[in-house]
Motif scaffolding. Sequence first.
Motif, PDB file in Angstrom:
ATOM      1  N   PRO A   1       0.801  -1.236   0.000  1.00  0.00           N
ATOM      2  CA  PRO A   1       0.000   0.000   0.000  1.00  0.00           C
ATOM      3  C   PRO A   1       0.831   1.282   0.000  1.00  0.00           C
ATOM      4  O   PRO A   1       0.348   2.336  -0.434  1.00  0.00           O
ATOM      5  CB  PRO A   1      -0.822  -0.123   1.295  1.00  0.00           C
ATOM      6  N   ASP A   2       2.069   1.227   0.512  1.00  0.00           N
ATOM      7  CA  ASP A   2       2.913   2.421   0.535  1.00  0.00           C
ATOM      8  C   ASP A   2       3.442   2.805  -0.842  1.00  0.00           C
ATOM      9  O   ASP A   2       3.924   3.924  -1.030  1.00  0.00           O
ATOM     10  CB  ASP A   2       4.107   2.213   1.471  1.00  0.00           C
ATOM     11  N   CYS A   3       3.413   1.883  -1.792  1.00  0.00           N
ATOM     12  CA  CYS A   3       4.002   2.145  -3.108  1.00  0.00           C
ATOM     13  C   CYS A   3       3.145   3.118  -3.921  1.00  0.00           C
ATOM     14  O   CYS A   3       1.915   3.145  -3.806  1.00  0.00           O
ATOM     15  CB  CYS A   3       4.155   0.844  -3.891  1.00  0.00           C
ATOM     16  N   ARG A   4       3.808   3.894  -4.741  1.00  0.00           N
ATOM     17  CA  ARG A   4       3.147   4.827  -5.660  1.00  0.00           C
ATOM     18  C   ARG A   4       3.734   4.627  -7.052  1.00  0.00           C
ATOM     19  O   ARG A   4       4.876   4.197  -7.194  1.00  0.00           O
ATOM     20  CB  ARG A   4       3.384   6.265  -5.199  1.00  0.00           C
ATOM     21  N   ALA A   5       2.940   4.941  -8.075  1.00  0.00           N
ATOM     22  CA  ALA A   5       3.406   4.717  -9.444  1.00  0.00           C
ATOM     23  C   ALA A   5       3.057   5.892 -10.332  1.00  0.00           C
ATOM     24  O   ALA A   5       2.064   6.601 -10.110  1.00  0.00           O
ATOM     25  CB  ALA A   5       2.806   3.426 -10.006  1.00  0.00           C
ATOM     26  N   TRP A   6       3.884   6.093 -11.353  1.00  0.00           N
ATOM     27  CA  TRP A   6       3.680   7.154 -12.333  1.00  0.00           C
ATOM     28  C   TRP A   6       3.967   6.591 -13.729  1.00  0.00           C
ATOM     29  O   TRP A   6       4.885   5.776 -13.907  1.00  0.00           O
ATOM     30  CB  TRP A   6       4.645   8.318 -12.094  1.00  0.00           C
ATOM     31  N   GLU A   7       3.198   7.055 -14.721  1.00  0.00           N
ATOM     32  CA  GLU A   7       3.565   6.810 -16.109  1.00  0.00           C
ATOM     33  C   GLU A   7       4.539   7.895 -16.534  1.00  0.00           C
ATOM     34  O   GLU A   7       4.309   9.082 -16.295  1.00  0.00           O
ATOM     35  CB  GLU A   7       2.356   6.816 -17.034  1.00  0.00           C
ATOM     36  N   VAL A   8       5.624   7.497 -17.176  1.00  0.00           N
ATOM     37  CA  VAL A   8       6.625   8.436 -17.671  1.00  0.00           C
ATOM     38  C   VAL A   8       6.446   8.556 -19.180  1.00  0.00           C
ATOM     39  O   VAL A   8       6.411   7.542 -19.894  1.00  0.00           O
ATOM     40  CB  VAL A   8       8.052   7.941 -17.353  1.00  0.00           C
TER      41      VAL A   8
END
Length: 670
Positions: A387-394
Amino acid sequence: MSNPLLAEWNTPFNLAPFDRIEDAHFEPAFDVALQEARADITKIAENPEKPSFANTIEALEASGEALDKVLSVFFSVAGADSTPKRQELQRSFGPKLAAYSSEVTGNKKLFQRIKTLWQVQDDLDLTDEQARLLMLTRRRFVRAGAALDGEADQRMRQIMARLSELGTKFTQNLLADEAGWFMELDDQALENLPEFLISAAREAGREKGVDRPVITLSRSLLVPFLQFSSRRDLREQAFRAWAARGAMGGETDNRAIAAEILQLRQERAQLLGYDSFAAYKLETEMAKTPERVKDLLWQVWTPAKAQAEADAETLTQMMQADGINGALQPWDWRYYAEKRRQAEHDLDEAALKPYLSLDAMIDAAFGVAHRLFGLEFKPLDIALYHPDCRAWEVTRNGRHVAVFIGDYFARASKRSGAWCSAMRGQAKRPHVQGPVVVNVCNFAKGDPALLSYDDARTLFHEFGHALHHLLSDVTYESISGTSVARDFVELPSQLYEHWLEVPEVLEKYARHHQTGEAMPPELLDKMLKAANFDQGFQTVEYVASAMVDLAFHEGDAPSDPMDKQRETLENMGMPQAITMRHATPQFAHVFSGDGYSSGYYSYMWSEVMDADAFAAFEDGAGAFDEEQAKALETHILSRGGSADPEELYIAFRGRLPGVEALLKGRGLVA
C-alpha cells in the motif's frame, strides 16, 4: 491459467497483477518457468544449424522469458516486503538458480557455439552493439568457468551454489537483527528531540505494536536520534545495537558466513587462473587492478583523515565543556557535530525538514528530469505490491517511456538501505511496453513525511539510477540501463544529486509543507554552505569500508574476517571515534551477493567522474545547459553497457577526470 505469474498480463502497461498474486503462486510458477528456461537453453545448444548471431546470441537474450517475469516480481517483493514464506522461498530458489546458471555457462555445446562466433566475428557484419554483446557474452561464460573441465568444473558449480545460499542467509540474518530490536522512549528521553523525530518514533511504535515512541535500527530513525538526543546513555545503547547487527551470536550471526564466503571466492578466482578474487573482479571494471583502486583511496584518505582528526579535537572540547571527560566515542560524534553545525552555520536540521517534504522532493526530482530531458510524470492508480508504493507513467512528447514506482517508507519487512531495480528492463522488442523501474528507500513515515537533507540526497541519488533505466535506448536488455561496470554505475546517480544543490531548484520546490512558503533565503544559504560539513567524518567512514573490502579480497582469504578488519583499520590509522560505515557482519554490499565485492570503492570512483561531469554544466550555460543535458543522455544515459565506459565518458567530456574535483567538492582541499 490459474497462476497469474504464468498467465498473460492483460494489465495497464503489462504490469504484474499484484492484486492477484499470492505467496502460494511463486513456487509452482518458478518450477514451471525454470523448466521452460532449461528447454530454451537446450534448444539453442542442440540447434543443428550453423551458429549465427541470431540463433545463438539473440536466442540467449530471448531465453527464459517466463523465468524473468516470475523472478522480477518475486525479488522485488522479497527485498521490499519480506515475509517468513518469502524468506523460505529465497533460501529455496537461490541454490536452484545458481545451479541453473552453472548449467547454462557449463553447457559445452552452447559455449562452443559462442566460441565459434567469436572466432569468425569479423565475418558476421555485426553492429557495434552486437559486437559488444558477443564480447560480453563470451566473457561472461569464460569468467563463470565455461572453459573448465572435469573436477574443476564440478567444483565451480558447487561453489556458486553455496555462495548463493550464504548470500541469502547473510541478508536474512541482517534483516532479522534489524527487525528484532527497538528501544522505547519515555517522556524524559523525548526531551529536546525535534518534533519530526518524535512523530516518526511514534509511528514506528505503532508499527511495533507498543504504546510509546520507539527508536528502531532504521537509519532514518537511528541517525537523527544520535544527532539530537542529549541522553548519552541512550545514544550509546542505540549505537551499540546498530553496530552489533549481524554479530549478536546465535543463528543470525554473520561472522562465520562472511569467512566462508571469502574462502569460496578465493577458491573460485584460483580455479579461473587469478591470484586473487580482487584481481578477477576488477578485470572488467574501469579500475582494472587493485593497485589503481588503492591509489585513488589513499589520495582521498590522507586529507580526509587529517580533516577528521582536526574535527575530533573540536568535538572533544565541546564534550568536555558539557562536563564529560574521556575520549570522544562513536555515539558522541553525530551529537556534537550537529551542535557544532548549528553553532557555526546557525543551521538547525529540524528547521529544514518542514521545507523538505517527501512529496516536494519527489516533485523536485521529476521537475529536474523534465527540464533536462523533457520527461513527464503522471500518477497511476494501479495495484502494487504494498500500500505504501506509488506509481507514475513516464512520457516524453506524448509517447510512453516507462512506469516508475516509488516505495519510500521504512518498515520491518524491508531490508535496510536504498536501491533501484527494474522489474522490466528496456529493450527494443515487439509488443512489450517500456521498462518498469522501482526506487526503494527507507524514510521515516510521517503525516506528512519530512526528509532530512541526506534523505533528499538519497531520493535524488536513486532517481539518478532510475533515469539510467528510463532513458536507456539500446536493442538488448542485457546491456540496457544500469548493466554497466560497477564503478561506472554510480555516475548517473551521484551526478543527479548535484541538482538538489542548485539554488533555483530549492527555491522552487523546498517549500513549507503547511504554508507553502519558500525556504527563507538565509536558511537556503546556510543549508548550501553547510553541505560539506563533516566531510572528514563521512569520507573516513566510507573509505575505511572500501579499504577493508579490498583487503578481504586482495590476497589469501582471511580465516577470521574480523581480525583482518581490525588489522586493516589499524594500518590505516583509523580515528578512534569513527567506525566503518558498514562493519563486516552487516556489510550487505559485499556479502549479500557479488555485486559490490571488491567494488565498494565504486562510489568514490564514480564520484571522481560525477564531480567532473557536473563541472561541464557549470562551465557551460549552468545546471540546465541544454547542450550538456543532450550530451549526457546521448553518450551515457541512453547507452547502457553498449560500449566501454571509458569510451562513453570521453565521448561526453572529451577526457577522463582526475581526483582534484572530488577533493574540492568535498571541501577537503582549498
